[in-house]
Scaffold this motif. Structure first.
Motif, mmCIF file in Angstrom:
data_model
loop_
_atom_site.group_PDB
_atom_site.id
_atom_site.type_symbol
_atom_site.label_atom_id
_atom_site.label_comp_id
_atom_site.label_asym_id
_atom_site.label_seq_id
_atom_site.Cartn_x
_atom_site.Cartn_y
_atom_site.Cartn_z
ATOM 1 N N SER A 307 31.993 31.113 46.410
ATOM 2 C CA SER A 307 31.489 30.783 45.083
ATOM 3 C C SER A 307 31.173 32.065 44.312
ATOM 4 C CB SER A 307 30.215 29.947 45.205
ATOM 5 O OG SER A 307 29.201 30.710 45.853
ATOM 6 N N THR A 308 30.909 31.912 43.031
ATOM 7 C CA THR A 308 30.515 33.064 42.213
ATOM 8 C C THR A 308 29.285 33.741 42.793
ATOM 9 O OG1 THR A 308 31.422 32.009 40.235
ATOM 10 C CG2 THR A 308 29.850 33.802 39.896
ATOM 11 N N GLU A 309 28.329 32.933 43.249
ATOM 12 C CA GLU A 309 27.102 33.481 43.834
ATOM 13 C C GLU A 309 27.405 34.226 45.135
ATOM 14 O OE1 GLU A 309 27.550 30.342 42.912
ATOM 15 O OE2 GLU A 309 26.359 30.338 41.059
ATOM 16 N N ALA A 310 28.332 33.675 45.938
ATOM 17 C CA ALA A 310 28.704 34.326 47.188
ATOM 18 C C ALA A 310 29.405 35.656 46.926
ATOM 19 C CB ALA A 310 29.599 33.405 48.013
ATOM 20 N N GLU A 311 30.324 35.671 45.935
ATOM 21 C CA GLU A 311 31.005 36.911 45.578
ATOM 22 C C GLU A 311 30.008 37.969 45.136
ATOM 23 O OE1 GLU A 311 35.118 34.777 43.920
ATOM 24 O OE2 GLU A 311 33.824 35.913 42.568
ATOM 25 N N LYS A 312 29.030 37.553 44.348
ATOM 26 C CA LYS A 312 28.027 38.501 43.859
ATOM 27 C C LYS A 312 27.189 39.062 45.005
ATOM 28 C CE LYS A 312 24.103 38.906 40.687
ATOM 29 N NZ LYS A 312 23.192 38.196 39.750
ATOM 30 N N ALA A 313 26.753 38.183 45.918
ATOM 31 C CA ALA A 313 25.917 38.623 47.039
ATOM 32 C C ALA A 313 26.673 39.601 47.939
ATOM 33 C CB ALA A 313 25.449 37.418 47.838
ATOM 34 N N LEU A 314 27.922 39.277 48.252
ATOM 35 C CA LEU A 314 28.712 40.142 49.122
ATOM 36 C C LEU A 314 29.069 41.442 48.405
ATOM 37 C CD1 LEU A 314 29.901 40.280 51.932
ATOM 38 C CD2 LEU A 314 31.945 39.097 51.090
ATOM 39 N N GLY A 315 29.382 41.337 47.122
ATOM 40 C CA GLY A 315 29.726 42.522 46.347
ATOM 41 C C GLY A 315 28.585 43.509 46.260
ATOM 42 N N GLU A 316 27.362 42.999 46.094
ATOM 43 C CA GLU A 316 26.199 43.881 46.030
ATOM 44 C C GLU A 316 25.967 44.578 47.361
ATOM 45 O OE1 GLU A 316 22.957 41.516 44.676
ATOM 46 O OE2 GLU A 316 23.569 41.592 42.558
ATOM 47 N N GLU A 317 26.255 43.877 48.451
ATOM 48 C CA GLU A 317 26.057 44.480 49.767
ATOM 49 C C GLU A 317 27.097 45.564 50.043
ATOM 50 O OE1 GLU A 317 26.290 43.513 54.518
ATOM 51 O OE2 GLU A 317 26.388 41.838 53.113
ATOM 52 N N ILE A 318 28.365 45.293 49.684
ATOM 53 C CA ILE A 318 29.437 46.242 49.995
ATOM 54 C C ILE A 318 29.468 47.382 48.979
ATOM 55 C CG2 ILE A 318 31.944 46.495 50.205
ATOM 56 C CD1 ILE A 318 31.989 43.676 51.388
ATOM 57 N N GLY A 319 29.267 47.048 47.706
ATOM 58 C CA GLY A 319 29.132 48.076 46.691
ATOM 59 C C GLY A 319 30.415 48.644 46.133
ATOM 60 N N GLY A 320 31.556 48.089 46.497
ATOM 61 C CA GLY A 320 32.842 48.562 45.991
ATOM 62 C C GLY A 320 33.915 47.520 46.229
ATOM 63 N N HIS A 321 35.174 47.879 45.966
ATOM 64 C CA HIS A 321 36.279 46.958 46.214
ATOM 65 C C HIS A 321 36.411 46.681 47.713
ATOM 66 C CE1 HIS A 321 37.413 48.719 42.281
ATOM 67 N NE2 HIS A 321 37.956 47.540 42.048
ATOM 68 N N TYR A 322 36.824 45.460 48.052
ATOM 69 C CA TYR A 322 37.045 45.101 49.454
ATOM 70 C C TYR A 322 38.016 43.928 49.532
ATOM 71 C CZ TYR A 322 33.696 41.317 48.467
ATOM 72 O OH TYR A 322 33.060 40.220 47.916
ATOM 73 N N PHE A 323 38.713 43.838 50.652
ATOM 74 C CA PHE A 323 39.621 42.727 50.904
ATOM 75 C C PHE A 323 38.937 41.678 51.780
ATOM 76 C CE2 PHE A 323 42.755 46.124 50.126
ATOM 77 C CZ PHE A 323 43.636 45.477 49.278
ATOM 78 N N VAL A 324 39.291 40.416 51.534
ATOM 79 C CA VAL A 324 38.961 39.328 52.462
ATOM 80 C C VAL A 324 40.288 38.787 52.981
ATOM 81 C CG1 VAL A 324 37.862 37.083 52.771
ATOM 82 C CG2 VAL A 324 36.843 38.766 51.203
ATOM 83 N N THR A 325 40.464 38.822 54.303
ATOM 84 C CA THR A 325 41.746 38.460 54.920
ATOM 85 C C THR A 325 41.602 37.211 55.791
ATOM 86 O OG1 THR A 325 41.411 39.757 56.934
ATOM 87 C CG2 THR A 325 42.279 40.929 55.014
ATOM 88 N N ASP A 326 42.743 36.717 56.270
ATOM 89 C CA ASP A 326 42.784 35.625 57.262
ATOM 90 C C ASP A 326 42.011 34.392 56.801
ATOM 91 O OD1 ASP A 326 44.122 37.554 58.650
ATOM 92 O OD2 ASP A 326 42.665 37.765 60.264
ATOM 93 N N TRP A 327 42.400 33.883 55.640
ATOM 94 C CA TRP A 327 41.744 32.702 55.077
ATOM 95 C C TRP A 327 42.185 31.429 55.799
ATOM 96 C CZ3 TRP A 327 38.616 32.226 50.519
ATOM 97 C CH2 TRP A 327 38.283 33.450 49.933
ATOM 98 N N PRO A 328 41.360 30.377 55.751
ATOM 99 C CA PRO A 328 41.793 29.086 56.293
ATOM 100 C C PRO A 328 43.054 28.593 55.595
ATOM 101 C CG PRO A 328 39.431 29.071 55.849
ATOM 102 C CD PRO A 328 39.959 30.333 55.255
ATOM 103 N N SER A 329 43.982 28.075 56.364
ATOM 104 C CA SER A 329 45.261 27.619 55.811
ATOM 105 C C SER A 329 45.075 26.558 54.742
ATOM 106 C CB SER A 329 46.138 27.063 56.937
ATOM 107 O OG SER A 329 46.329 28.027 57.941
ATOM 108 N N GLU A 330 44.075 25.705 54.927
ATOM 109 C CA GLU A 330 43.916 24.550 54.034
ATOM 110 C C GLU A 330 43.566 24.936 52.606
ATOM 111 O OE1 GLU A 330 39.481 22.957 54.770
ATOM 112 O OE2 GLU A 330 40.630 23.228 56.613
#
Length: 434
Positions: A307-330
């Motif tokens: 979600s937007t909130e999840a992206e914001k929380a993770l982005g603040e923790e990492i502090g820069g660009h990052y990839f998310v890989t190996d998503w659920p097929s569905e």
């Protein structure tokens, strides 16, 4: 215009003709100044009323702001002038007068609402800040194109009118095409995949896409410009390498060639080019890290999108660009390949900026039987996509690719509050004109 000199090129001792807009008029009694603005900058024109022809003075000082003018005269050194030189005019001609009442102030001294600026975009782009955004956008595209060519890509152009949607669904704009129903294309996805099975192998495209999404947010558009990449004989890891390379190339090009524009936008000292390799988190790791922040009202579970909130929380923790890989097929499209030893897991990836998702990509399913099965699993009729699927019968190589929007890249690069700031003439649910 033959014989024209740009304001920034006027040197003391020259006789010049400058052409541009009447930016400002300053009348100090016995002396008056007209500031002329062109694409290179501004220059001061000095009128000494007692020593000049009355008609010349009247033409140069009674002109309304934003009128188009030409001024011919001699350039003199003047340390008190904004650019250390000024023109002593021999002639002034008004090529196109502007109405005295303007819908917005191009000097920027009086702020205007975004909607007013978009309604009057031509005037808005006479402001230095607005102009700077699009000069930077142009440099982003130049830098990205040069990078693509450096890694052996061929630029292509694919149809924007199609018989079927790339991914089906309701996010399609239908049109009438000689009595038949057609659609504005959501993505060049299927066409660029067909190209990697041709003699071209490695391709990119920069062009418009159309999505009938109901979103009405500061980061969504219904017409966007996408940067697309697809290559034969690479996997999703190698595709991420190219993706990271284009992004870094864009930032480096802007840093190297847009110093004035960055300064205009307040980035003179703090424009950060991504130097470190972007972290690559699996979807499972991303979910765990988001939940561990404690910032969400409800924990995310397997299969939930970020979600937007999840992206914001993770982005603040990492502090820069990052990839998310190996998503659920569905939750990934039918053309994303699944792992053979774990079909619930796909080889899809997203590139995230701390503010939002930028890129969606992955390794594609190049095997005919598995591709058709993917259509059926997502409730799509393979027969409607025969032009695409049949080519997978004739030797389609393993391939991978991705796409991201120019507007989101510029928005995140320049920390713009609204994606419409990065589009000349935005198209959204409300705006169809200009």
């Amino acid at each position: 215009m033959e014989g024209r000199t740009y304001a920034a090129d006027a040197e003391p001792g020259d006789t010049v003709t400058v052409a541009g807009w009447a930016h400002e008029i300053r009348d100090l009694g016995g002396i008056a100044f007209l500031i002329v603005r062109d694409t290179s900058g501004r220059i001061q024109v000095k009128f000494e009323k007692d020593e000049m022809d009355d008609d010349l003075v009247e033409t140069g000082t009674d002109v309304s702001r934003e009128s188009v003018v030409t001024v011919t005269g001699s350039v003199e050194e003047e340390p008190r002038a904004p650019t250390d030189v000024e023109i002593v005019p021999e002639s002034v001609e008004v090529l196109a007068p502007a109405e005295p009442e303007l819908p917005l102030d191009p000097s920027g001294k009086v702020d205007a609402e975004l909607s007013t600026r978009l309604d009057n975009r031509t005037l808005d782009l006479r402001r230095e800040e607005a102009k700077a955004i699009f000069e930077i956008r142009a440099e982003v595209l130049r830098g990205v194109r040069e990078y693509f060519r450096s890694v052996g890509c061929t630029e292509i152009n694919t149809p924007k009118i199609v018989a079927t949607g790339t991914e089906g669904g309701t996010e399609l704009f239908p049109i009438t095409y000689f009595g038949r129903e057609a659609f504005m294309n959501q993505s060049p996805q299927l066409f660029k995949q067909l190209m990697v099975g041709s003699g071209l192998e490695r391709v990119f495209e920069i062009g418009p896409i159309f999505r009938a999404e109901e979103h009405n947010t500061p980061r969504h558009l219904n017409e966007a410009t996408m940067i697309d990449f697809e290559s034969a004989f690479v996997d999703h890891h190698e595709a991420m390498d190219v993706c990271e390379g284009t992004l870094r190339a864009a930032y480096e090009a802007v840093e190297e060639n847009c110093g004035e524009q960055l300064e205009t936008l307040g980035f003179a000292e703090e424009f950060d080019v991504p130097e470190e390799a972007f972290p690559r988190l699996t979807y499972e790791e991303a979910i765990e890290r988001v939940n561990a922040t404690g910032e969400l009202d409800e924990f995310l579970g397997w299969g939930d999108d970020l979600s937007t909130e999840a992206e914001k929380a993770l982005g603040e923790e990492i502090g820069g660009h990052y990839f998310v890989t190996d998503w659920p097929s569905e939750i990934k499209p039918f053309y994303i390949q699944d792992y053979d030893d774990d079909p619930d897991l796909s080889k899809g990836f997203d590139l995230m900026h701390p503010r939002m998702e930028l890129v969606s990509g992955g390794q594609r399913e190049h095997r005919y039987e598995e591709l058709v099965a993917g259509f059926e699993q997502q409730g799509l009729d393979p027969d409607q996509f025969e032009y695409y699927t049949k080519m997978f019968k004739y030797g389609m190589p393993p391939h991978a690719g991705w796409a991201y929007g120019v507007e989101r890249l510029v928005m995140t690069m320049l920390d713009l509050p609204n994606i419409r700031e990065a589009v000349l003439f935005p198209r959204d649910r409300q705006r169809l004109s200009p």
